[in-house]
Design a protein around this motif. Structure first.
Motif, mmCIF file in Angstrom:
data_model
loop_
_atom_site.group_PDB
_atom_site.id
_atom_site.type_symbol
_atom_site.label_atom_id
_atom_site.label_comp_id
_atom_site.label_asym_id
_atom_site.label_seq_id
_atom_site.Cartn_x
_atom_site.Cartn_y
_atom_site.Cartn_z
ATOM 1 N N CYS A 144 0.569 -0.815 0.212
ATOM 2 C CA CYS A 144 -0.007 0.044 0.151
ATOM 3 C C CYS A 144 1.084 1.359 0.247
ATOM 4 O O CYS A 144 1.712 1.328 1.095
ATOM 5 N N ALA A 373 -3.363 0.245 -1.311
ATOM 6 C CA ALA A 373 -2.933 0.016 -2.034
ATOM 7 C C ALA A 373 -4.003 0.678 -3.728
ATOM 8 O O ALA A 373 -4.711 0.933 -3.744
ATOM 9 N N VAL A 408 -1.951 -5.899 -0.573
ATOM 10 C CA VAL A 408 -2.622 -5.207 -2.110
ATOM 11 C C VAL A 408 -3.713 -6.986 -2.555
ATOM 12 O O VAL A 408 -4.290 -6.348 -3.227
#
Length: 506
Positions: A144, A373, A408
């Protein structure tokens, strides 16, 4: 799951066809075994996997792949010249034991079937399409890179910082070295959020400089912290003590911090019978809430003796506005908090504003309410609402050969052990697909040299030998200052240090 690492043969009769199955390769036999040919849509004996992201999720994925599959080759591609992601830039400097996991990561990177390519950005230096043309599988594990916002007026005032940028700053991330946080604007600071990172921030703000001086915190951060006027850090959560995300370890550290006393209002731990029953059924909550109760008792006994230096845990409050200082327009001077009430089932309670507003003076505000993300390449499938790559057990939806791991994959949640389990699940999915025909034909450029490909990029690509050269500089400079290390914080300086080593830069 039990997996054999030796050569494994078996046969299945399908009508008049016999199939012989070998690890990593499916051989179709028509009639008797005399006529055997590899299926055009079968995986190679030496599959290549590219892991995009050299943080914990990426290295744990690579680690498990190398363990589960006897011939797979793994390349780890990282945006920065230096590896380890959140272990290097997210773990607090006074938690060196957590960073010991890098020993495992180094063993991965030095495995003869693994290569590290640093200073390579997906979406800028290389595209996802290019990687998918060269590798049997690609794993997205780049984490992220943005912050969640509070969404209130005044969030853009000077003196308001995201947890990510502040933590990156004191840990020496190249993107945050110019942050220059204002820590001399009064005795009070506010942190929104009640996870481990929020308590890390409080501890670093309040810790004696001598306590931090021998760690790997940057010297620039030490200098700013030494001039800080902050004495109290109010850690504010929208729900109650039962709902906090921090662990008892983090809270206990605040009770042991020299010269600092954590405080909790007694009313916060005045639980109902239903709440006490809920707490008693969960061992971890029982221990954590027991410590909170002890802190609240100490707080009550100290009332009337002046404001304590330390962390003040505040519950059932949400930010409604960040207000500028009357003396210094454009700079934070206070926060307005709306008092909340809780509703819903006890194991999934929601905070509802009551309309009552309180004001809390402060000279700095940190939002620690989570990261998010982003899709760093236009070909990355992405769920904007959830902030993740849509997947099932790490397999990206609708994209055979594309996988994801880490934040993610799941969103920003959990600790190192959580990330390890997350990555291992993805590695098991990849291994299962590599040993079947589910990935289809090999990529168009599967025979291309990955070393030559990365060497031909328009950026200097740092190898793991280059990282070890950077690390040597950091250890040397740290020893000269009586510290564990002094991190190199400039990308050009990192590349220069790597280039001084033979084979350090492609």
């Amino acid at each position: 799951h039990i997996i054999s690492y030796g050569t494994m043969w078996g046969s299945v009769t399908q009508g008049s066809r016999r199939c012989c199955v070998e690890w990593g390769r499916r051989v179709a036999c028509v009639g008797r075994v005399e006529r055997c040919a590899s299926s055009a849509a079968t995986p190679t004996d030496t599959p290549r996997v590219c892991v995009v992201g050299g943080g914990p999720a990426g290295f744990f994925t690579a680690h498990q792949l190398l363990k589960l599959h006897p011939t797979v080759e793994v390349d780890v591609v990282e945006q920065l010249p230096v590896p380890y992601g959140l272990v290097r830039f997210g773990v607090a400097p006074d938690h060196p034991e957590v960073k010991n996991v890098t020993d495992t990561f180094e063993a991965v990177a030095t495995n003869e079937r693994c290569k590290y390519y640093g200073n390579v950005s997906l979406g800028t230096d290389v595209t996802l399409a290019q990687l998918r043309e060269m590798y049997t599988a690609v794993v997205l594990s780049y984490g992220c890179s943005e912050d969640r916002q509070l969404g209130v007026a005044g969030e853009d005032l000077d003196g308001v910082y995201s947890a990510r940028s502040f933590v990156n700053w004191y840990n020496g991330h190249p993107d945050a070295v110019d942050l220059s946080p204002m820590l001399q604007n009064g005795p009070d600071a506010v942190v929104f959020g009640q996870g481990n990172v929020a308590l890390d921030i409080a501890r670093v703000l309040l810790a004696p400089i001598d306590y931090l001086a021998t760690t790997d915190i940057t010297s620039a951060a030490l200098e700013v912290l030494a001039s800080s006027t902050i004495e109290r850090v109010h850690v504010v959560g929208r729900r109650g003590p039962i709902d906090v995300a921090f662990t008892i370890k983090e809270l206990r550290e605040l009770t042991k911090l020299a010269g600092c006393t954590p405080t909790i209002a007694a009313a916060a731990v005045d639980f109902t019978d239903e709440e006490r029953e809920f707490i008693a059924a969960d061992r971890r909550k029982k221990r954590l809430l027991g410590l909170m109760d002890t802190i609240a008792t100490t707080t009550a006994a100290s009332e009337g003796k002046g404001s304590a230096v330390g962390t003040n845990l505040v519950f059932l409050r949400s930010p409604s506005a960040i207000v500028a200082s009357a003396e210094s327009p454009g700079v934070v001077g206070s926060v307005e908090l709306e008092v909340n009430a809780l509703e819903g089932d006890i194991d999934a309670r929601r905070a509802r504003g009551t309309g009552t507003i309180e004001s809390l003076p402060c000279g700095a505000v940190f939002r620690s309410i989570g990261y998010k993300a982003v899709a760093v390449d236009p070909d990355v499938p992405f769920d904007e609402r959830r902030g993740v790559v849509p997947n099932s057990q790490g397999r990206v939806d609708g994209a055979a050969g594309l996988y994801c791991a880490g934040w993610v994959k799941t969103g920003p949640t959990g600790v190192i052990a959580t990330t390890m389990a997350n990555a291992y699940e993805t590695a098991r999915s990849i291994t299962a697909d590599l040993t079947s025909a589910s990935l289809g034909a090999e990529p168009a450029n599967s025979g291309a040299s990955t070393v030559e490909f990365f060497a031909d990029l328009d950026v200097p690509v740092v190898t793991f030998a280059g990282w070890k050269a950077i690390e040597a500089v950091e250890l040397r400079d740290g020893a000269q200052k009586g510290k564990v290390s002094e991190k190199v914080t400039d990308i050009n300086a990192m590349v220069s240090a790597a280039a001084a080593s033979a084979g350090g830069v492609l």
